[in-house]
Design an enzyme around this catalytic site. Structure first.
Site, PDB file in Angstrom:
ATOM      1  N   ASP A  26       0.794  -1.224   0.000  1.00  8.18           N
ATOM      2  CA  ASP A  26       0.000   0.000   0.000  1.00  8.18           C
ATOM      3  C   ASP A  26       0.830   1.281   0.000  1.00  8.18           C
ATOM      4  OD1 ASP A  26      -2.578  -0.944  -0.330  1.00  8.18           O
ATOM      5  OD2 ASP A  26      -2.735  -1.498   1.786  1.00  8.18           O
ATOM      6  N   GLY A  30     -10.099 -16.829  -7.684  1.00 10.34           N
ATOM      7  CA  GLY A  30     -10.464 -15.588  -7.018  1.00 10.34           C
ATOM      8  C   GLY A  30     -10.995 -15.880  -5.628  1.00 10.34           C
ATOM      9  N   TRP A  86     -12.823   0.327  -6.005  1.00 12.41           N
ATOM     10  CA  TRP A  86     -11.395   0.416  -6.386  1.00 12.41           C
ATOM     11  C   TRP A  86     -11.249   0.042  -7.857  1.00 12.41           C
ATOM     12  CZ3 TRP A  86      -9.663   3.417  -3.022  1.00 12.41           C
ATOM     13  CH2 TRP A  86      -9.582   3.160  -1.653  1.00 12.41           C
ATOM     14  N   SER A 133     -18.692 -12.400   7.897  1.00 14.57           N
ATOM     15  CA  SER A 133     -19.976 -12.897   7.395  1.00 14.57           C
ATOM     16  C   SER A 133     -19.989 -14.402   7.614  1.00 14.57           C
ATOM     17  CB  SER A 133     -20.104 -12.581   5.895  1.00 14.57           C
ATOM     18  OG  SER A 133     -19.462 -13.573   5.128  1.00 14.57           O
ATOM     19  N   THR A 168     -12.137 -13.675  -1.590  1.00 13.28           N
ATOM     20  CA  THR A 168     -12.306 -12.372  -0.943  1.00 13.28           C
ATOM     21  C   THR A 168     -11.554 -12.342   0.365  1.00 13.28           C
ATOM     22  OG1 THR A 168     -13.906 -10.635  -0.475  1.00 13.28           O
ATOM     23  CG2 THR A 168     -14.390 -12.792   0.472  1.00 13.28           C
ATOM     24  N   ARG A 188     -16.397  -1.911  -1.723  1.00 14.98           N
ATOM     25  CA  ARG A 188     -15.217  -1.055  -1.886  1.00 14.98           C
ATOM     26  C   ARG A 188     -14.272  -1.625  -2.935  1.00 14.98           C
ATOM     27  NH1 ARG A 188     -14.278  -0.264   3.045  1.00 14.98           N
ATOM     28  NH2 ARG A 188     -12.289  -1.247   3.520  1.00 14.98           N
ATOM     29  N   ASP A 247      -7.534  -3.537  -4.928  1.00 15.29           N
ATOM     30  CA  ASP A 247      -7.176  -2.241  -4.345  1.00 15.29           C
ATOM     31  C   ASP A 247      -5.861  -1.714  -4.911  1.00 15.29           C
ATOM     32  OD1 ASP A 247      -8.487  -4.197  -2.762  1.00 15.29           O
ATOM     33  OD2 ASP A 247      -8.267  -3.046  -0.940  1.00 15.29           O
TER      34      ASP A 247
HETATM   35  N1  GLY Z   1      -7.261  -1.122   0.731  1.00 17.45           N
HETATM   36  C1  GLY Z   1      -7.836  -1.707   1.862  1.00 17.45           C
HETATM   37  C2  GLY Z   1      -9.278  -1.427   2.011  1.00 17.45           C
HETATM   38  O1  GLY Z   1      -9.912  -0.864   1.129  1.00 17.45           O
HETATM   39  O2  GLY Z   1      -9.803  -1.784   3.079  1.00 17.45           O
END
Ligand code: GLY
Length: 398
Positions: A111, A229, A247, A361, A231, A243, A171
């Site tokens: 990040d 893939g 992104w 979840s 999550t 989110r 992200d």
């Molecule tokens: N980039 C980490 C988040 O969106 O939580």
């Protein structure tokens, strides 16, 4: 709140209505700057915690992936008001970012763009500050160490090469501008080549046939072949974490900006239209796009991020399509102002209520519930960026 039958056509505004909307966006930005002015004393030497607790941020050291947003908000406030206090606070924080990267404090992850673009690259673009340039280039070098030749991607988290973390995440599309910027200022092509490779791998694997997106995608460490893939923060592997989808919207707009590849526009349309088709009546998305009604928490930050991405794409679209996505972005901005914007410092020391950092979840017990129905620093930052984009000809930090 009822579910929408389908995504309705956006409404366009006449001249007088547009003038009134502009005034409303400027007023919302004025309010945000006033709230930030109140925060300078508490959050200059200290940063804000990633998410609020009962709507109030606590002081934090310069750790996690989120502190750059606080500095970025000060730069946006400085651009809007030209008040020295915002510039001074942002420059103080730039010093902290140099210390962080030089001392390797919490930088063993991908990040670097989220941390160093809104803080140090913004500082360099706006003021030519050399400390900021040095810090951001070190961060770009750090990011490059996470590039995996086998699979051609930047590994998001964990021990480099470890099978259980051999994956990219959507992200990361927002981290790549740091590499394009580093190539531009150093003249070295390696940064850009890594960004291009990671973009191509993301585009090939993250968007599903129905145009929803995977949050993360695994590769085989031996061969680099795509595996599956999954999550990390969404409701289940096969759902679209709100989110993450946002992104993807902004990430595809940035990918087009930096590569000029027409395929990015196609993917932008797909992921954006999917996002818009899953909005509930009040236009504030649920934390996962599986949900379109009911009591699950919302993630206001996803709306702010997606709207910024739409506005980033608008200059590169034909007029009809550009007008449509601008109207969609305005619709999200209007919803955020109406339902989520903080107007009273007694209620919160953040800017945007009703975000979700992480929620577990029945299908994904990994994340601990964190920052559920709270402010978060990226939501605040992208809300300000959205208002700035709607009211000024803004040169982006990304
Ligand atoms: N980039 C980490 C988040 O969106 O939580």
């Amino acid at each position: 709140m009822g579910r929408k039958a389908k995504c309705p056509a956006p409404r366009f505004y006449n001249r007088e209505e547009s003038f009134m909307k502009q005034a409303a966006y400027r007023a919302a930005l004025d309010t945000a700057c006033a709230l930030l002015r109140n925060n300078l004393a508490a959050f200059t030497e200290n940063f804000q915690s990633s998410n609020s607790e009962h709507n109030f941020y606590l002081p934090s050291e310069n750790v996690e992936w989120t502190t750059g947003f606080c500095t970025g908000e000060y730069w946006l406030a400085w651009e809007h008001t030209r008040e020295d206090a915002f510039e001074q606070a942002a420059l103080t924080q730039v010093g902290s970012f140099l210390h962080r990267i030089e001392n390797g404090i919490d930088v063993d992850h991908h990040d670097m763009g989220f941390l160093y673009m809104p803080s140090c690259v913004a500082a360099y673009k706006l003021t030519g500050n050399e400390t900021a340039k040095k810090a951001a280039l070190l961060a770009a070098d750090r990011l490059c160490t996470r590039f995996q030749e086998k699979g051609q991607f930047l590994q998001a988290w964990g021990t480099l090469g470890a099978k259980d973390n051999y994956r990219l995440i959507i992200d990361c599309l927002l981290n790549l501008p740091l590499l394009y910027w580093a190539s531009e200022v150093t003249g070295q092509s390696r940064y850009r080549e890594i960004a291009l490779a990671h973009t191509a791998t993301s585009m090939a694997n993250l968007v599903r046939p129905d145009h929803s997106t995977y949050h993360t995608f695994f590769f085989d460490p031996e061969t680099g072949a795509p595996v599956r893939g999954s999550t990390q923060q969404g409701y289940r592997d096969g759902s679209a974490w709100a989110r993450g989808q946002a992104w993807g919207v902004y990430g595809m707009a940035l990918a087009y900006f930096y590569t000029g590849n027409a395929k990015c526009i196609e993917l932008f349309r797909e992921v954006t239209d999917y996002f818009l088709s899953r909005l509930p009546e009040d236009d504030i998305p649920y934390w996962d796009l599986t949900f379109v009604d009911g009591d699950e928490p919302r993630d206001s930050s996803a709306a702010a991020i997606a709207a910024c991405g739409m506005l980033a794409m608008v200059p590169y679209l034909e007029k009809n399509e550009a007008d449509k996505y601008r109207a969609d972005a305005e619709k999200l901005a209007d919803a955020l102002i109406a339902h989520c914007a903080v107007t009273d410092p007694a209620v919160s020391n953040g800017l945007l209520l009703h975000g979700v950092y992480a929620k577990n979840s029945p299908y994904n017990p990994i994340p601990k519930d964190r920052g559920v129905d709270e402010c978060n620093t990226w939501g605040d930052y992208f809300y300000m960026e959205l208002l700035t984009r709607l009211t000024a000809d803004w040169q982006m930090y990304w």
